[in-house]
Design an enzyme around this catalytic site. Structure first.
Site, PDB file in Angstrom:
ATOM      1  N   SER A 254       4.817   7.900  -7.107  1.00 30.09           N
ATOM      2  CA  SER A 254       4.615   6.657  -6.362  1.00 30.09           C
ATOM      3  C   SER A 254       5.676   5.661  -6.822  1.00 30.09           C
ATOM      4  O   SER A 254       6.260   5.824  -7.906  1.00 30.09           O
ATOM      5  CB  SER A 254       3.226   6.107  -6.695  1.00 30.09           C
ATOM      6  OG  SER A 254       3.077   4.793  -6.213  1.00 30.09           O
TER       7      SER A 254
ATOM      8  N   TYR B 232      -3.375   3.949 -12.850  1.00 27.46           N
ATOM      9  CA  TYR B 232      -2.627   4.637 -11.790  1.00 27.46           C
ATOM     10  C   TYR B 232      -1.145   4.704 -12.158  1.00 27.46           C
ATOM     11  O   TYR B 232      -0.522   5.773 -12.105  1.00 27.46           O
ATOM     12  CB  TYR B 232      -2.846   3.886 -10.476  1.00 27.46           C
ATOM     13  CG  TYR B 232      -2.213   4.526  -9.249  1.00 27.46           C
ATOM     14  CD1 TYR B 232      -2.819   5.608  -8.609  1.00 27.46           C
ATOM     15  CD2 TYR B 232      -1.025   4.031  -8.705  1.00 27.46           C
ATOM     16  CE1 TYR B 232      -2.255   6.180  -7.471  1.00 27.46           C
ATOM     17  CE2 TYR B 232      -0.460   4.597  -7.575  1.00 27.46           C
ATOM     18  CZ  TYR B 232      -1.081   5.665  -6.960  1.00 27.46           C
ATOM     19  OH  TYR B 232      -0.518   6.226  -5.839  1.00 27.46           O
TER      20      TYR B 232
HETATM   21  P1  NAD Z   1      -5.856  10.000   0.329  1.00 23.73           P
HETATM   22  O1  NAD Z   1      -6.942   9.378  -0.459  1.00 23.73           O
HETATM   23  O2  NAD Z   1      -5.867   9.876   1.810  1.00 23.73           O
HETATM   24  O3  NAD Z   1      -5.752  11.562  -0.024  1.00 23.73           O
HETATM   25  C1  NAD Z   1      -5.938  12.066  -1.310  1.00 23.73           C
HETATM   26  C2  NAD Z   1      -6.559  13.457  -1.193  1.00 23.73           C
HETATM   27  O4  NAD Z   1      -6.706  13.986  -2.516  1.00 23.73           O
HETATM   28  C3  NAD Z   1      -7.977  13.429  -0.587  1.00 23.73           C
HETATM   29  O5  NAD Z   1      -8.068  14.402   0.438  1.00 23.73           O
HETATM   30  C4  NAD Z   1      -8.887  13.751  -1.753  1.00 23.73           C
HETATM   31  O6  NAD Z   1     -10.078  14.440  -1.381  1.00 23.73           O
HETATM   32  C5  NAD Z   1      -7.971  14.613  -2.607  1.00 23.73           C
HETATM   33  N1  NAD Z   1      -8.414  14.654  -3.995  1.00 23.73           N
HETATM   34  C6  NAD Z   1      -8.816  13.620  -4.776  1.00 23.73           C
HETATM   35  N2  NAD Z   1      -9.186  14.071  -5.982  1.00 23.73           N
HETATM   36  C7  NAD Z   1      -8.992  15.412  -5.970  1.00 23.73           C
HETATM   37  C8  NAD Z   1      -9.186  16.431  -6.926  1.00 23.73           C
HETATM   38  N3  NAD Z   1      -9.668  16.168  -8.150  1.00 23.73           N
HETATM   39  N4  NAD Z   1      -8.896  17.702  -6.590  1.00 23.73           N
HETATM   40  C9  NAD Z   1      -8.426  17.989  -5.351  1.00 23.73           C
HETATM   41  N5  NAD Z   1      -8.225  17.073  -4.398  1.00 23.73           N
HETATM   42  C10 NAD Z   1      -8.510  15.792  -4.707  1.00 23.73           C
HETATM   43  O7  NAD Z   1      -4.513   9.408  -0.277  1.00 23.73           O
HETATM   44  P2  NAD Z   1      -2.995   9.519   0.213  1.00 23.73           P
HETATM   45  O8  NAD Z   1      -2.541   8.159   0.527  1.00 23.73           O
HETATM   46  O9  NAD Z   1      -2.825  10.598   1.195  1.00 23.73           O
HETATM   47  O10 NAD Z   1      -2.298   9.928  -1.169  1.00 23.73           O
HETATM   48  C11 NAD Z   1      -1.694  11.193  -1.404  1.00 23.73           C
HETATM   49  C12 NAD Z   1      -0.789  11.079  -2.624  1.00 23.73           C
HETATM   50  O11 NAD Z   1       0.246  10.118  -2.366  1.00 23.73           O
HETATM   51  C13 NAD Z   1      -1.504  10.586  -3.874  1.00 23.73           C
HETATM   52  O12 NAD Z   1      -1.033  11.276  -5.007  1.00 23.73           O
HETATM   53  C14 NAD Z   1      -1.106   9.127  -3.959  1.00 23.73           C
HETATM   54  O13 NAD Z   1      -1.181   8.639  -5.275  1.00 23.73           O
HETATM   55  C15 NAD Z   1       0.298   9.189  -3.428  1.00 23.73           C
HETATM   56  N6  NAD Z   1       0.794   7.904  -2.930  1.00 23.73           N
HETATM   57  C16 NAD Z   1       0.132   7.272  -1.924  1.00 23.73           C
HETATM   58  C17 NAD Z   1       0.604   6.041  -1.473  1.00 23.73           C
HETATM   59  C18 NAD Z   1      -0.068   5.279  -0.363  1.00 23.73           C
HETATM   60  O14 NAD Z   1       0.278   4.098  -0.172  1.00 23.73           O
HETATM   61  N7  NAD Z   1      -0.999   5.872   0.378  1.00 23.73           N
HETATM   62  C19 NAD Z   1       1.747   5.477  -2.060  1.00 23.73           C
HETATM   63  C20 NAD Z   1       2.385   6.158  -3.078  1.00 23.73           C
HETATM   64  C21 NAD Z   1       1.897   7.386  -3.505  1.00 23.73           C
END
Ligand code: NAD
Length: 251
Positions: A142, A155
């Site tokens: 991130s 985080y």
């Molecule tokens: P999201 O919450 O939509 O998706 C996360 C997924 O991970 C969910 O389907 C959840 O069920 C799954 N998950 C959570 N804990 C788990 C576990 N212990 N085992 C298996 N699966 C698990 O979030 P997103 O926005 O799609 O984020 C995806 C990745 O991108 C993450 O690593 C997040 O930190 C990163 N990210 C997101 C953003 C943003 O703004 N959305 C920005 C930077 C980085």
């Protein structure tokens, strides 16, 4: 790029960025291995992936923060599907509480899901990549893996850690090891998924939020070109620079 021969594993495939990456790789013709802790979310991604043309989709329920569970499900994948050639560590959680309001268990969980899971999946799948001299580990970190942010101490710590892991892996595998195994780091800024809905800290409204389809298009093309993907909007870089906190890795 042709990925028809690739077996792509995406953790956290049950929603958000993981789901959209699955659909993108489905359209590109890859074999998909979808992991999520959420049974329903993962099933829905598999259904959509088939609709988007994926010939082979395999979904597994897995809490990837649990080491033994990762190893067990990984063995199942190897038997039922084959050796994973692109491993995308995407599962992640965020709670968005200020540090002093963060319960110990929550801090621990962030580290287990956002950091430790990357080690367990890599331990399970990288040896076969090395043996075949072909593979790619993708680390979804991130922008918060590059700079500290209020309300995101756990985080940020967990996302900084995987940047270090991915860089070290890249050096060990490609630069020194000459194994043909790549390691790519992805550091997006805010993307409009459900992730930040439950956060208690409210960030300023001027922060730009990316459209998920656009973001994933850029993320996947970056992965396929093995580019380190950092998206930090210029306004934010400027703010960081003004505060004298500009990190060395922004680029
Ligand atoms: P999201 O919450 O939509 O998706 C996360 C997924 O991970 C969910 O389907 C959840 O069920 C799954 N998950 C959570 N804990 C788990 C576990 N212990 N085992 C298996 N699966 C698990 O979030 P997103 O926005 O799609 O984020 C995806 C990745 O991108 C993450 O690593 C997040 O930190 C990163 N990210 C997101 C953003 C943003 O703004 N959305 C920005 C930077 C980085």
């Amino acid at each position: 790029k042709n990925v028809t021969g690739e077996i792509v594993l995406i953790t956290g495939a049950g929603s958000g960025i993981g789901r959209l990456m699955a659909l993108k790789f489905a359209r590109l013709g890859a074999t998909l291995v979808l992991w999520d802790i959420s049974v329903e979310g993962n099933k829905e991604t598999a259904r959509l992936a088939r609709k988007n043309g994926a010939a082979r989709v395999h979904n597994y329920t897995c809490d990837c923060s649990k080491r033994q569970e990762v190893y067990q499900v990984a063995d199942q994948v190897k038997k039922e599907v084959g050796d994973v050639s692109i491993l995308i560590n995407n599962a992640g959680i965020v709670t968005g509480k200020k540090f002093l309001d963060s319960p110990d268990a929550m801090i621990q969980k962030s580290m287990e899901v956002n950091t430790m899971a990357h080690f367990w999946t890599a331990k399970a799948f990288v040896p076969a990549m090395v043996a075949s001299n072909h593979g790619h580990v993708v680390t979804i970190s991130s922008a918060a893996g590059l700079v500290g942010v209020t309300g995101l101490a756990d985080y940020c710590a967990s996302k900084f850690a995987v940047v270090g892991f991915a860089e070290s892996l890249a050096i060990e595998m490609l630069a020194l090891g000459k194994t043909g195994v790549k390691s790519t780091i992805v550091c997006p800024f805010f993307i409009n998924t459900g992730m930040f809905d439950g956060c208690q800290t409210k960030w300023p409204r001027f922060l730009p939020v990316m459209d998920p389809d656009y973001a994933v298009e850029r993320i996947v093309s970056g992965i396929l070109r093995n580019q380190v993907y950092v998206y930090i909007p210029r306004s934010i870089t400027l703010l960081i620079a003004l505060k004298g906190l500009i990190p060395t890795k922004v680029g």
